[in-house]
Design a protein around this motif. Structure first.
Motif, PDB file in Angstrom:
ATOM      1  N   HIS A 177     -44.142 -10.923  67.497  1.00  0.00           N
ATOM      2  CA  HIS A 177     -42.874 -11.492  68.480  1.00  0.00           C
ATOM      3  C   HIS A 177     -43.050 -13.047  68.326  1.00  0.00           C
ATOM      4  O   HIS A 177     -41.802 -13.582  68.455  1.00  0.00           O
ATOM      5  N   HIS A 187     -39.876 -15.639  67.273  1.00  0.00           N
ATOM      6  CA  HIS A 187     -39.252 -16.947  68.170  1.00  0.00           C
ATOM      7  C   HIS A 187     -38.857 -17.781  67.077  1.00  0.00           C
ATOM      8  O   HIS A 187     -37.756 -18.571  67.136  1.00  0.00           O
ATOM      9  N   SER A 194     -44.053 -20.586  74.879  1.00  0.00           N
ATOM     10  CA  SER A 194     -43.478 -19.561  75.966  1.00  0.00           C
ATOM     11  C   SER A 194     -44.476 -19.267  76.956  1.00  0.00           C
ATOM     12  O   SER A 194     -45.587 -20.056  77.353  1.00  0.00           O
ATOM     13  N   GLY A 195     -44.243 -18.082  77.830  1.00  0.00           N
ATOM     14  CA  GLY A 195     -45.187 -18.007  78.945  1.00  0.00           C
ATOM     15  C   GLY A 195     -46.582 -17.294  78.522  1.00  0.00           C
ATOM     16  O   GLY A 195     -47.314 -17.261  79.190  1.00  0.00           O
ATOM     17  N   GLY A 253     -45.897 -22.524  79.325  1.00  0.00           N
ATOM     18  CA  GLY A 253     -45.090 -21.757  80.305  1.00  0.00           C
ATOM     19  C   GLY A 253     -45.762 -21.333  81.505  1.00  0.00           C
ATOM     20  O   GLY A 253     -45.526 -21.374  82.797  1.00  0.00           O
ATOM     21  N   ASP A 312     -45.203 -21.954  85.479  1.00  0.00           N
ATOM     22  CA  ASP A 312     -45.317 -20.838  86.324  1.00  0.00           C
ATOM     23  C   ASP A 312     -46.370 -20.834  87.481  1.00  0.00           C
ATOM     24  O   ASP A 312     -45.951 -20.581  88.737  1.00  0.00           O
ATOM     25  N   GLY A 340     -40.599 -22.029  85.436  1.00  0.00           N
ATOM     26  CA  GLY A 340     -40.186 -22.860  84.436  1.00  0.00           C
ATOM     27  C   GLY A 340     -38.809 -23.368  85.104  1.00  0.00           C
ATOM     28  O   GLY A 340     -38.594 -24.703  85.011  1.00  0.00           O
ATOM     29  N   ASP A 392     -37.781 -27.391  86.140  1.00  0.00           N
ATOM     30  CA  ASP A 392     -36.732 -27.898  85.341  1.00  0.00           C
ATOM     31  C   ASP A 392     -35.737 -28.404  86.300  1.00  0.00           C
ATOM     32  O   ASP A 392     -35.224 -29.782  86.243  1.00  0.00           O
ATOM     33  N   GLY A 424     -39.448 -19.754  75.156  1.00  0.00           N
ATOM     34  CA  GLY A 424     -38.886 -19.884  76.502  1.00  0.00           C
ATOM     35  C   GLY A 424     -39.027 -21.395  77.125  1.00  0.00           C
ATOM     36  O   GLY A 424     -37.755 -21.690  77.619  1.00  0.00           O
ATOM     37  N   ASN A 448     -36.372 -25.915  78.455  1.00  0.00           N
ATOM     38  CA  ASN A 448     -36.606 -27.123  79.627  1.00  0.00           C
ATOM     39  C   ASN A 448     -35.808 -28.452  79.032  1.00  0.00           C
ATOM     40  O   ASN A 448     -36.149 -28.825  78.064  1.00  0.00           O
ATOM     41  N   ASP A 491     -36.793 -14.537  75.379  1.00  0.00           N
ATOM     42  CA  ASP A 491     -36.944 -13.381  74.760  1.00  0.00           C
ATOM     43  C   ASP A 491     -35.852 -12.738  74.510  1.00  0.00           C
ATOM     44  O   ASP A 491     -34.834 -12.580  75.583  1.00  0.00           O
TER      45      ASP A 491
HETATM   46  O1  KG4 Z   1     -40.358 -16.809  75.347  1.00  0.00           O
HETATM   47  P1  KG4 Z   1     -40.288 -16.095  76.668  1.00  0.00           P
HETATM   48  O2  KG4 Z   1     -38.903 -16.151  77.540  1.00  0.00           O
HETATM   49  O3  KG4 Z   1     -41.139 -15.158  77.100  1.00  0.00           O
HETATM   50  C1  KG4 Z   1     -42.612 -15.052  76.407  1.00  0.00           C
HETATM   51  O4  KG4 Z   1     -42.690 -14.669  75.369  1.00  0.00           O
HETATM   52  O5  KG4 Z   1     -43.414 -15.581  77.343  1.00  0.00           O
HETATM   53  O6  KG4 Z   1     -40.944 -17.559  77.784  1.00  0.00           O
HETATM   54  C2  KG4 Z   1     -40.947 -17.242  79.204  1.00  0.00           C
HETATM   55  C3  KG4 Z   1     -41.547 -18.599  79.753  1.00  0.00           C
HETATM   56  C4  KG4 Z   1     -41.766 -18.755  81.314  1.00  0.00           C
HETATM   57  O7  KG4 Z   1     -43.048 -19.118  81.333  1.00  0.00           O
HETATM   58  C5  KG4 Z   1     -40.804 -19.328  81.716  1.00  0.00           C
HETATM   59  O8  KG4 Z   1     -41.142 -20.049  83.207  1.00  0.00           O
HETATM   60  C6  KG4 Z   1     -40.527 -20.571  80.656  1.00  0.00           C
HETATM   61  O9  KG4 Z   1     -40.678 -19.824  79.412  1.00  0.00           O
HETATM   62  N1  KG4 Z   1     -39.498 -21.322  80.788  1.00  0.00           N
HETATM   63  C7  KG4 Z   1     -39.027 -22.516  81.007  1.00  0.00           C
HETATM   64  C8  KG4 Z   1     -37.627 -22.775  81.412  1.00  0.00           C
HETATM   65  N2  KG4 Z   1     -37.002 -21.622  81.094  1.00  0.00           N
HETATM   66  C9  KG4 Z   1     -37.989 -20.631  80.763  1.00  0.00           C
HETATM   67  N3  KG4 Z   1     -40.090 -23.527  81.313  1.00  0.00           N
HETATM   68  C10 KG4 Z   1     -39.750 -24.594  81.660  1.00  0.00           C
HETATM   69  N4  KG4 Z   1     -38.376 -24.858  81.840  1.00  0.00           N
HETATM   70  C11 KG4 Z   1     -37.351 -24.151  81.472  1.00  0.00           C
HETATM   71  N5  KG4 Z   1     -36.103 -24.381  81.501  1.00  0.00           N
END
Ligand code: KG4
Ligand code: ZN
Length: 342
Positions: free
Chosen positions: A115, A119, A143-144, A170, A174, A187, A191, A278, A282, A310
Motif C-alpha cells: 500500500h 502511494h 497518511s493516517g 494523519g 485526527d 485532517g 485544514d 492522505g 493538506n 487511498d
Molecule cells: O492515505 P490515506 O487516505 O489513508 C491511509 O492510508 O491512512 O490518509 C488518511 C489520512 C487521515 O488521517 C486524514 O485525516 C488525513 O489523511 N488527511 C488530511 C487531509 N486530508 C486527509 N490531513 C490533513 N489535511 C488534509 N487536508
C-alpha cells in the motif's frame, strides 16, 4: 483474453475505509472509482469490523463501475493488482480474496501490492495535472497510518531515511480534531478551519527524535493537556479559539514534517521532492513545500487530491510496474496487516 500489446490493469484497494477500483491502460488512467464508508463517522474513527463488512457490500459495484467507466470488459484485462498490505486484516481480505478469485476466473496474473509503495508510485499515473519525478527522488509519505521519508531509486527500490516512532502525522490530525469535537476524519476539517486561524497563537513542544525520525504521540498528549487545562478555566475555550487551535496544531505538525524533509534533502543532495499519502492533501503543507522549493531550488511533485488519499489507481500503477518487472503473485499470497516498505 486481451491480445493487443497494451497492458490493462485493474487495481483494487481495500486496506482501510475506502473501497476503490481503477483501470489503467499502460500508465494511463481510464477510471478510478472510490467509495468511502460513512458508517465510521458515528464512532469518530475506523471500526475494523464495520470496514470489512462495508468492503464486502461495495466491492462488486465498485469494480463493476471501474470497468464500465473505463469502457472495457473483464476479458480485456491483462492483470489484477490488489493491496496485500499493510492495513486492517479484515479489510485486506475482502480485496485480496476478490482479486484472487477474479484472476483465477479470468486466468490472468495477479499482483499483490504494498500500500505505501503504491502511494509513492501514484506519481507515475499518466493523467492531467501529473508530473513524474525523476529517480532518485525523496518522498514524504504521510497518511493516517504512516509517516515516512523515503529515498526512491526506481519503482522497486525504497529506502527509509526516517519514519515515525509512534503515531502517524494523519493520526495527530485526527486525534487532535477529535479532541476539538470535529468529525472524522479530522485532517480535512483542521485544514479548513486552520486557514481562518492564527498559526502562531499557541505553541506546542516538539519532541526531540534522533536522525530523521518523527514522533507525534508527545504532541498529541501536550495538545490534550493544553486544551483540557484551558477548558477547566473557560468551558467555551474550544469554541472561542477553534480556528487558532486548528491553525497552531497544524502548524506544529507541518513544521515537524518540513524540518526533517529539509534535512533529508540536504543530507542526500536530492532536490526532487515528492509528497504522497492522505495528509499531502493538506493545503498548509502544500504551501510550505512551495515556499521551501523557492528558497532551496527544489522541484516538487504533489499529485491531485484523488491520487493522494487511498485510491485504486495507485494500486493499478504499482501493478503495472510489477507486471513490467515480471513480479506476479500467487493464490498463496496472504494478506499482511504489517509489512515494512523496504
Ligand atoms: O492515505 P490515506 O487516505 O489513508 C491511509 O492510508 O491512512 O490518509 C488518511 C489520512 C487521515 O488521517 C486524514 O485525516 C488525513 O489523511 N488527511 C488530511 C487531509 N486530508 C486527509 N490531513 C490533513 N489535511 C488534509 N487536508
Ligand atoms: Zn493510504
Amino acid at each position: 483474453m486481451n491480445s493487443s500489446k497494451d497492458i490493462y490493469i485493474l487495481g483494487i484497494e481495500s486496506s482501510c475505509d475506502d473501497t476503490s477500483a481503477a483501470v489503467i491502460k499502460n500508465d494511463k488512467i481510464l477510471s478510478n472509482i472510490i467509495a468511502g464508508q460513512a458508517v465510521h463517522k458515528f464512532y469518530g474513527g475506523v471500526v475494523p469490523e464495520l470496514a470489512s463488512r462495508a468492503h464486502q457490500q461495495q466491492i462488486v459495484p465498485v469494480v463493476d463501475s471501474a470497468l464500465k467507466k473505463a469502457g472495457i470488459t473483464p476479458d480485456q484485462l491483462t492483470g489484477i493488482a490488489y493491496t496485500q498490505g499493510p492495513g486492517l486484516l479484515g479489510s485486506l481480505l475482502v480485496g485480496s480474496s476478490f482479486a484472487k478469485a477474479m484472476g483465477m476466473a479470468l486466468n490472468i496474473p495477479i499482483f499483490p501490492i504494498h500500500h505505501m509503495r503504491a502511494h509513492v508510485l501514484a506519481h507515475f499515473i499518466a493523467d492531467s495535472g501529473m508530473r513524474k519525478p525523476p529517480f532518485p527522488f525523496i518522498c514524504l509519505t504521510v497518511s493516517g497510518g504512516h509517516t515516512q521519508l523515503l529515498r526512491v531509486s526506481d519503482p522497486q527500490s525504497f529506502e527509509i531515511l526516517g519514519e515515525t516512532t509512534d503515531d502517524a502525522a494523519g493520526e495527530a490530525f485526527d486525534k487532535g480534531a477529535r479532541l476539538l469535537n470535529l468529525p472524522y476524519p479530522g485532517g480535512p476539517e483542521i485544514d479548513k478551519l486552520a486557514a481562518k486561524g492564527n498559526p502562531q497563537k499557541f505553541t506546542f513542544t516538539k519532541p526531540k527524535v534522533p536522525g530523521l525520525n518523527f514522533s507525534f504521540s508527545g504532541l498529541k498528549t501536550g495538545f490534550r493537556n493544553f486544551v483540557m487545562n484551558n477548558q477547566q478555566k473557560n468551558p467555551d475555550f474550544i469554541s472561542e479559539n477553534l480556528t487558532d487551535l486548528c491553525a497552531s496544531l497544524q502548524n506544529t505538525i507541518l513544521e515537524m514534517l518540513m524540518e526533517n524533509l529539509k534535512r533529508a534533502a540536504k543530507q542526500t543532495g536530492i532536490k526532487h521532492i515528492a509528497l504522497a499519502g492522505g495528509v499531502s492533501a493538506n493545503s498548509g503543507l502544500r504551501a510550505m513545500l512551495e515556499k521551501e522549493a523557492l528558497a532551496s531550488g527544489w522541484e516538487t511533485y504533489v499529485p491531485p487530491l484523488a491520487y493522494c488519499t487511498d485510491n485504486g489507481a495507485m494500486i493499478a500503477i504499482a501493478g503495472y510496474f510489477a507486471m513490467l518487472a515480471g513480479d506476479a503473485g500467487t493464490q498463496a499470497d496472504a494478506a499482511r496487516a504489517r509489512w515494512k516498505i523496504d
